[in-house]
Write a protein that holds these residues in place. Sequence first.
Motif, PDB file in Angstrom:
ATOM      1  N   ARG A  56      27.797 -32.328 -19.804  1.00  0.00           N
ATOM      2  CA  ARG A  56      27.385 -33.081 -18.423  1.00  0.00           C
ATOM      3  C   ARG A  56      28.361 -32.904 -17.300  1.00  0.00           C
ATOM      4  O   ARG A  56      27.770 -32.564 -16.038  1.00  0.00           O
ATOM      5  CB  ARG A  56      27.294 -34.510 -18.629  1.00  0.00           C
ATOM      6  CG  ARG A  56      26.924 -35.398 -17.492  1.00  0.00           C
ATOM      7  CD  ARG A  56      26.689 -36.846 -18.121  1.00  0.00           C
ATOM      8  NE  ARG A  56      26.480 -37.638 -16.663  1.00  0.00           N
ATOM      9  CZ  ARG A  56      27.648 -38.567 -16.759  1.00  0.00           C
ATOM     10  NH1 ARG A  56      28.635 -38.355 -17.296  1.00  0.00           N
ATOM     11  NH2 ARG A  56      27.444 -39.294 -15.593  1.00  0.00           N
ATOM     12  N   PRO A  60      26.411 -30.449 -12.944  1.00  0.00           N
ATOM     13  CA  PRO A  60      25.999 -30.629 -11.464  1.00  0.00           C
ATOM     14  C   PRO A  60      26.305 -29.309 -10.892  1.00  0.00           C
ATOM     15  O   PRO A  60      25.673 -28.893  -9.863  1.00  0.00           O
ATOM     16  CB  PRO A  60      26.892 -31.699 -11.198  1.00  0.00           C
ATOM     17  CG  PRO A  60      27.077 -32.725 -12.334  1.00  0.00           C
ATOM     18  CD  PRO A  60      27.236 -31.587 -13.665  1.00  0.00           C
ATOM     19  N   GLU A 111      20.443 -39.109 -17.229  1.00  0.00           N
ATOM     20  CA  GLU A 111      20.661 -39.665 -15.896  1.00  0.00           C
ATOM     21  C   GLU A 111      21.032 -38.486 -14.661  1.00  0.00           C
ATOM     22  O   GLU A 111      20.410 -38.709 -13.708  1.00  0.00           O
ATOM     23  CB  GLU A 111      21.804 -40.636 -16.047  1.00  0.00           C
ATOM     24  CG  GLU A 111      21.313 -41.891 -16.645  1.00  0.00           C
ATOM     25  CD  GLU A 111      22.392 -42.959 -16.711  1.00  0.00           C
ATOM     26  OE1 GLU A 111      23.291 -42.755 -16.125  1.00  0.00           O
ATOM     27  OE2 GLU A 111      22.217 -44.107 -17.277  1.00  0.00           O
ATOM     28  N   THR A 112      21.940 -37.586 -15.422  1.00  0.00           N
ATOM     29  CA  THR A 112      22.476 -36.894 -14.232  1.00  0.00           C
ATOM     30  C   THR A 112      21.231 -35.880 -13.890  1.00  0.00           C
ATOM     31  O   THR A 112      20.993 -35.433 -12.776  1.00  0.00           O
ATOM     32  CB  THR A 112      23.421 -35.991 -14.743  1.00  0.00           C
ATOM     33  OG1 THR A 112      24.604 -36.664 -14.989  1.00  0.00           O
ATOM     34  CG2 THR A 112      23.790 -34.747 -13.991  1.00  0.00           C
ATOM     35  N   PHE A 114      18.037 -36.397 -13.960  1.00  0.00           N
ATOM     36  CA  PHE A 114      17.154 -37.140 -13.009  1.00  0.00           C
ATOM     37  C   PHE A 114      17.357 -37.545 -11.603  1.00  0.00           C
ATOM     38  O   PHE A 114      16.843 -37.585 -10.854  1.00  0.00           O
ATOM     39  CB  PHE A 114      16.496 -38.588 -13.885  1.00  0.00           C
ATOM     40  CG  PHE A 114      15.867 -38.347 -15.040  1.00  0.00           C
ATOM     41  CD1 PHE A 114      15.159 -37.031 -15.454  1.00  0.00           C
ATOM     42  CD2 PHE A 114      15.959 -39.200 -16.190  1.00  0.00           C
ATOM     43  CE1 PHE A 114      14.549 -37.064 -16.577  1.00  0.00           C
ATOM     44  CE2 PHE A 114      15.388 -38.904 -17.326  1.00  0.00           C
ATOM     45  CZ  PHE A 114      14.588 -37.930 -17.702  1.00  0.00           C
ATOM     46  N   GLU A 115      18.913 -37.596 -11.346  1.00  0.00           N
ATOM     47  CA  GLU A 115      19.369 -37.696 -10.352  1.00  0.00           C
ATOM     48  C   GLU A 115      19.068 -36.553  -9.434  1.00  0.00           C
ATOM     49  O   GLU A 115      18.668 -36.749  -8.053  1.00  0.00           O
ATOM     50  CB  GLU A 115      20.861 -37.886 -10.155  1.00  0.00           C
ATOM     51  CG  GLU A 115      21.291 -39.266 -10.555  1.00  0.00           C
ATOM     52  CD  GLU A 115      22.915 -39.339 -10.852  1.00  0.00           C
ATOM     53  OE1 GLU A 115      23.570 -38.319 -10.518  1.00  0.00           O
ATOM     54  OE2 GLU A 115      23.236 -40.182 -11.430  1.00  0.00           O
ATOM     55  N   TYR A 116      19.168 -35.145  -9.947  1.00  0.00           N
ATOM     56  CA  TYR A 116      18.681 -34.164  -9.278  1.00  0.00           C
ATOM     57  C   TYR A 116      17.159 -33.774  -8.878  1.00  0.00           C
ATOM     58  O   TYR A 116      16.834 -33.331  -7.751  1.00  0.00           O
ATOM     59  CB  TYR A 116      19.297 -32.991  -9.967  1.00  0.00           C
ATOM     60  CG  TYR A 116      20.681 -32.375  -9.752  1.00  0.00           C
ATOM     61  CD1 TYR A 116      20.878 -31.510  -8.635  1.00  0.00           C
ATOM     62  CD2 TYR A 116      21.615 -33.275 -10.551  1.00  0.00           C
ATOM     63  CE1 TYR A 116      22.510 -31.506  -8.447  1.00  0.00           C
ATOM     64  CE2 TYR A 116      22.863 -32.945 -10.171  1.00  0.00           C
ATOM     65  CZ  TYR A 116      23.324 -31.867  -9.093  1.00  0.00           C
ATOM     66  OH  TYR A 116      24.559 -31.867  -8.893  1.00  0.00           O
ATOM     67  N   GLN A 117      16.446 -34.515  -9.807  1.00  0.00           N
ATOM     68  CA  GLN A 117      14.985 -34.319  -9.333  1.00  0.00           C
ATOM     69  C   GLN A 117      14.419 -35.253  -8.272  1.00  0.00           C
ATOM     70  O   GLN A 117      13.533 -35.020  -7.735  1.00  0.00           O
ATOM     71  CB  GLN A 117      14.072 -34.930 -10.860  1.00  0.00           C
ATOM     72  CG  GLN A 117      14.233 -33.986 -12.076  1.00  0.00           C
ATOM     73  CD  GLN A 117      13.874 -32.708 -11.583  1.00  0.00           C
ATOM     74  OE1 GLN A 117      14.421 -31.727 -11.055  1.00  0.00           O
ATOM     75  NE2 GLN A 117      12.498 -32.338 -11.834  1.00  0.00           N
ATOM     76  N   GLN A 118      15.353 -36.178  -8.028  1.00  0.00           N
ATOM     77  CA  GLN A 118      15.011 -37.238  -6.817  1.00  0.00           C
ATOM     78  C   GLN A 118      15.075 -36.369  -5.508  1.00  0.00           C
ATOM     79  O   GLN A 118      14.299 -36.725  -4.664  1.00  0.00           O
ATOM     80  CB  GLN A 118      15.996 -38.242  -6.674  1.00  0.00           C
ATOM     81  CG  GLN A 118      15.912 -39.179  -7.751  1.00  0.00           C
ATOM     82  CD  GLN A 118      17.106 -40.502  -7.642  1.00  0.00           C
ATOM     83  OE1 GLN A 118      17.701 -40.497  -6.709  1.00  0.00           O
ATOM     84  NE2 GLN A 118      17.076 -41.066  -8.723  1.00  0.00           N
ATOM     85  N   TYR A 119      15.740 -35.272  -5.384  1.00  0.00           N
ATOM     86  CA  TYR A 119      16.107 -34.490  -4.051  1.00  0.00           C
ATOM     87  C   TYR A 119      15.135 -33.372  -4.181  1.00  0.00           C
ATOM     88  O   TYR A 119      14.430 -33.033  -3.111  1.00  0.00           O
ATOM     89  CB  TYR A 119      17.416 -34.219  -3.843  1.00  0.00           C
ATOM     90  CG  TYR A 119      18.435 -35.328  -4.003  1.00  0.00           C
ATOM     91  CD1 TYR A 119      18.362 -36.359  -3.020  1.00  0.00           C
ATOM     92  CD2 TYR A 119      19.051 -35.664  -5.169  1.00  0.00           C
ATOM     93  CE1 TYR A 119      19.151 -37.520  -3.092  1.00  0.00           C
ATOM     94  CE2 TYR A 119      20.015 -36.957  -5.155  1.00  0.00           C
ATOM     95  CZ  TYR A 119      20.002 -37.658  -3.977  1.00  0.00           C
ATOM     96  OH  TYR A 119      20.876 -38.709  -4.282  1.00  0.00           O
ATOM     97  N   HIS A 145       9.449 -37.419 -14.550  1.00  0.00           N
ATOM     98  CA  HIS A 145      10.404 -37.090 -13.560  1.00  0.00           C
ATOM     99  C   HIS A 145       9.851 -35.493 -13.363  1.00  0.00           C
ATOM    100  O   HIS A 145      10.565 -34.698 -12.529  1.00  0.00           O
ATOM    101  CB  HIS A 145      11.706 -36.839 -13.972  1.00  0.00           C
ATOM    102  CG  HIS A 145      12.301 -38.346 -13.907  1.00  0.00           C
ATOM    103  ND1 HIS A 145      12.119 -39.039 -14.769  1.00  0.00           N
ATOM    104  CD2 HIS A 145      13.135 -39.049 -12.655  1.00  0.00           C
ATOM    105  CE1 HIS A 145      12.978 -40.371 -14.363  1.00  0.00           C
ATOM    106  NE2 HIS A 145      13.330 -40.107 -13.311  1.00  0.00           N
TER     107      HIS A 145
END
Length: 311
Positions: A56, A60, A111-112, A114-119, A145
Motif C-alpha cells: 500500500r 500511491p 480504501e487507497t 477507491f480514493e484514486y477512483q474518485q478523481y 467503483h
Amino acid sequence: MRASSECTNTFSDRHIHGLAGVDFATSSVSAIRAVLSLLASRRTTGVTASIPTVDRATLPNTLDRLRCLQSDGLIDGVHLEGPFLAPEYAGAHPVGAIINPQEERGRLFLETVFEYQQYSQLITMMTLAPEVPGFEHAVEQLVRHGIEPALGHTAADYHQMRHGIALIHELTGQPVTITHLYNAMRGFHHRDPGPVLAVAEAVASGEVIVELIADGYHVDLPLVRWWLDRWPEAIRLVSDASAATLPRGVEPVIAGRPRLGHTELHYPQATGPQLTGSTTLASGGKDLLTIHENLVAAGFDHQRVCAAMQR
C-alpha cells in the motif's frame, strides 16, 4: 476494432507490465513514455498498464505517475494484478505482499484504490482469487467503483471458480476476464477439475473472456489453437510482458537489472523472463507483434489472431 484480412490494424495489450527494461510499476514517467512509443512503433497502441502485487505504501506513487499518462491518452488504464491472490499460486508476485480483502491491510489497500477512483477512472481492472476471504464484498465494492474484477492466481476448486464467475457476471452483465488461464492456477485433474473446467463451462455460455499468453512458453501452442478454433470470440491474447521482455533487435530503454514491481528479474536465454536466481517464469517472453508473427508463421488464422489481440 475490426480486423482486416491482412491484419494491418494495431493491437491492444490488456495485460502488460512493461518492456525493454521499463517497469510500469516503478520506472519514471519519461522512461514509460519512451517504452510506450516503442510499443506503438511495434503496433501495440492500446496499453493497459498491469501492476503486480505491491504494498500500500508504494501504490500511491505508482498511480500518480500512471494517471498523468492516462490523462495524456497514452494508456487506457491500470490493471492491478493483486494483492488478493492465492499465495501458493503467487508466481512472480512477492508472497509477503499478498493479503486478503477481509484483513485490515486489505481494507486499507482498497480504501487507497477507491480514493484514486474518485478523481479519475484510472484503475480499470483488478485480478483476485475467488477463494480469498472477503471475496464477495470486495467484488461488490470494485464494481461499484467502476473496476472490473478479474479472476486468476487461484487455488480455487471447481465450485469456488464457478461461484466467482457467476457473481461477477451477475453484477456487471459482462463476460468475466480470466487472467492468463492455466498459468498460476490449480491445474485440471479428472478427480479434481479445479478452475479450468469451470472456465470451460462459462466460455460455452458466454460468461467469460479468456486471457492466454501465446508466447510459446506459458501455454502450448496446439492448446492455444484449440481455444481459438472453438471459441475465437472469447479469447484475448495478451503478452504479459515485463521489463525483462526484450524483442529481438531492440535495446533496453533502461540499462541495468529489470524489475517487476518489488521483484528483480533477469533477461531470458531460451525461455521467458525468470525470477532472479530461479527458473520460475516471471512474465511473457514476447510482445504482441512477435507473438502475432510467430502464430501466423505457425499457420494460425490471421483474422482470429488479430481479433484476439484487439479484444
